[in-house]
Design an enzyme around this catalytic site. Sequence first.
Site, PDB file in Angstrom:
ATOM      1  N   ARG A  44      60.535  36.678  30.884  1.00  0.00           N
ATOM      2  CA  ARG A  44      61.944  36.246  30.634  1.00  0.00           C
ATOM      3  C   ARG A  44      61.874  35.340  29.241  1.00  0.00           C
ATOM      4  NH1 ARG A  44      65.001  36.086  36.549  1.00  0.00           N
ATOM      5  NH2 ARG A  44      65.135  38.095  36.690  1.00  0.00           N
ATOM      6  N   LYS A 205      66.114  45.560  50.623  1.00  0.00           N
ATOM      7  CA  LYS A 205      67.436  45.081  51.193  1.00  0.00           C
ATOM      8  C   LYS A 205      68.443  46.247  50.631  1.00  0.00           C
ATOM      9  CE  LYS A 205      68.235  41.035  50.779  1.00  0.00           C
ATOM     10  NZ  LYS A 205      68.223  39.485  49.706  1.00  0.00           N
ATOM     11  N   GLY A 382      62.334  42.956  40.498  1.00  0.00           N
ATOM     12  CA  GLY A 382      61.453  41.897  40.591  1.00  0.00           C
ATOM     13  C   GLY A 382      60.012  42.740  41.127  1.00  0.00           C
ATOM     14  N   GLY A 405      68.988  41.080  39.929  1.00  0.00           N
ATOM     15  CA  GLY A 405      70.199  41.366  40.644  1.00  0.00           C
ATOM     16  C   GLY A 405      71.511  41.689  39.908  1.00  0.00           C
TER      17      GLY A 405
HETATM   18  P1  ADP Z   1      63.107  44.726  43.907  1.00  0.00           P
HETATM   19  O1  ADP Z   1      62.823  43.297  43.930  1.00  0.00           O
HETATM   20  O2  ADP Z   1      62.288  45.597  43.137  1.00  0.00           O
HETATM   21  O3  ADP Z   1      64.530  44.971  43.966  1.00  0.00           O
HETATM   22  P2  ADP Z   1      63.147  44.685  46.905  1.00  0.00           P
HETATM   23  O4  ADP Z   1      63.326  43.135  46.577  1.00  0.00           O
HETATM   24  O5  ADP Z   1      64.427  45.202  47.361  1.00  0.00           O
HETATM   25  O6  ADP Z   1      62.693  45.231  45.631  1.00  0.00           O
HETATM   26  O7  ADP Z   1      62.053  45.354  48.094  1.00  0.00           O
HETATM   27  C1  ADP Z   1      60.622  45.026  47.720  1.00  0.00           C
HETATM   28  C2  ADP Z   1      60.135  44.836  49.207  1.00  0.00           C
HETATM   29  O8  ADP Z   1      60.280  45.677  49.859  1.00  0.00           O
HETATM   30  C3  ADP Z   1      58.591  44.566  48.925  1.00  0.00           C
HETATM   31  O9  ADP Z   1      57.983  43.511  49.120  1.00  0.00           O
HETATM   32  C4  ADP Z   1      58.046  45.653  49.969  1.00  0.00           C
HETATM   33  O10 ADP Z   1      56.928  45.210  50.819  1.00  0.00           O
HETATM   34  C5  ADP Z   1      59.228  45.744  50.834  1.00  0.00           C
HETATM   35  N1  ADP Z   1      59.206  46.907  51.536  1.00  0.00           N
HETATM   36  C6  ADP Z   1      59.285  48.375  51.014  1.00  0.00           C
HETATM   37  N2  ADP Z   1      59.178  49.349  51.953  1.00  0.00           N
HETATM   38  C7  ADP Z   1      59.321  48.833  53.022  1.00  0.00           C
HETATM   39  C8  ADP Z   1      59.247  49.278  54.495  1.00  0.00           C
HETATM   40  N3  ADP Z   1      59.396  50.549  54.608  1.00  0.00           N
HETATM   41  N4  ADP Z   1      59.456  48.328  55.326  1.00  0.00           N
HETATM   42  C9  ADP Z   1      59.439  47.051  55.115  1.00  0.00           C
HETATM   43  N5  ADP Z   1      59.365  46.432  53.967  1.00  0.00           N
HETATM   44  C10 ADP Z   1      59.466  47.434  52.904  1.00  0.00           C
HETATM   45 MG    MG Z   2      62.763  41.873  45.145  1.00  0.00          MG
END
Ligand code: ADP
Ligand code: MG
Length: 428
Positions: A44, A205, A382, A405
Amino acid sequence: MTKILSISDHIDKINENSVVVVRVDFNVPLNHSKIGWRVANDERIKASLPTIQLVSQRGAKVVLISHLGRPKSDKDKHLSLEPVAKYLTEKLHIPVRFVPDLIGQKAHQAIMEAKSGDVLLLENLRFFQEEKANDQEFSKKLASLGNLYVNEAFSASHRAHASVVGITKYLPSFAGIRLTEEISILNNLIDKPKKPFVLIIGGAKISDKVGMLKYLASKADLILVGGACANTFLKAEGLEIYRSRVEEIDAENKNAFVKLAKELITQVKTEKVLKDNYIPLPKLLFPFDVLAGRKIDEKNRDKVKKIALHTNMKDEEENEPWMYLDIGPKTRQLYAELIAQAETVFWNGPMGVWENPLFATGTRTIARAIVQSRAHSVVGGGDTIAAAHHFHLDRKFSFVSIAGGAALEYLSGKTLPGIKPLIKFTPN
Ligand code: ADP
Ligand code: MG
């Protein structure tokens, strides 16, 4: 048509008499070591450099403002921005003077003493509660630091805070170079993606992603779901998910996301995509096989089970504490084949718990399929970027969004509070 007021299009407004307040996002991870706090990830910071350099080269004084972490008050000294100023000077060779003040006499004095082209970094915005409250008096005080404002903090622009919203009432306001680029890339996804447009959603999420999913559902040709988000869809289809992670809002609204998933499935039910030009598939796909474990940090490969998902599976596996932790081999293969046909891809969210090598294959396969395809690829989030970096693939995407986000909210069709003041309406 909306057009962003980019600083690069209005550079003539900046000269040696200008003092430009640039809101950056230097909310970077810091590691503590013997020699003090060090910057752990500088993406960033780097993204803001073209704007800082442009403004400085015009002869203006550059006043950088940012938040860092979540300080309770200005007593949280470990959240000072001082290490970031050091980092800019030492590592990135941008000489920056740190001023341990924000709106007080010291800050004004330092700005007055600065020379043409100098760059100053002021203290953490969130040392003041007024920042998050978008307080009017505080916004005025921030504005009094300069005579022009640039927002180079897209990742903070989904929040109505003083340094991204309030301040724009009192200063001519423009978008930074990187913010302008991010908006233009995201606008392309919304307005004119080259078809087929494949949307890939995973991660933890669903609450973060559901707005974007609903908004882009009609614009995408194909939606591939994985990660814990997929569990919501599996549940909506009445499939067994045992103890898999699935997000529920609260006790009352327990199944709100499952209901939403059901609605989405119904909404796109009649739409089909043709694989290899002749095999019809539903437009919204979620896994039909998974890798399951009994715990997230399972280390024993023999304890990982491949499960093919079908509606009447509960009986045979009753009471098993399975958690679905990655997409299975068949799903992985189909997703990769479909991604190979894409012309545009937006990917957010790992396909599984990629931090554990036993559950990383789904995410790695999808990342690889994207970079090997000819698609224009945009990646955000992230953890998604961290995963791609881990597989040494992050440099191979067309664009890596660092807006987190805020990008997801933008892709939900919302006008973000911090972006609104930077928009110029032009007749079609
Ligand atoms: P981003 O930061 O890219 O938007 P998220 O924060 O939504 O992604 O999700 C990332 C996390 O989701 C990772 O740390 C990963 O371990 C978790 N994750 C992915 N698939 C699963 C699953 N099937 N069960 C539990 N956790 C999961
Ligand atoms: Mg995340």
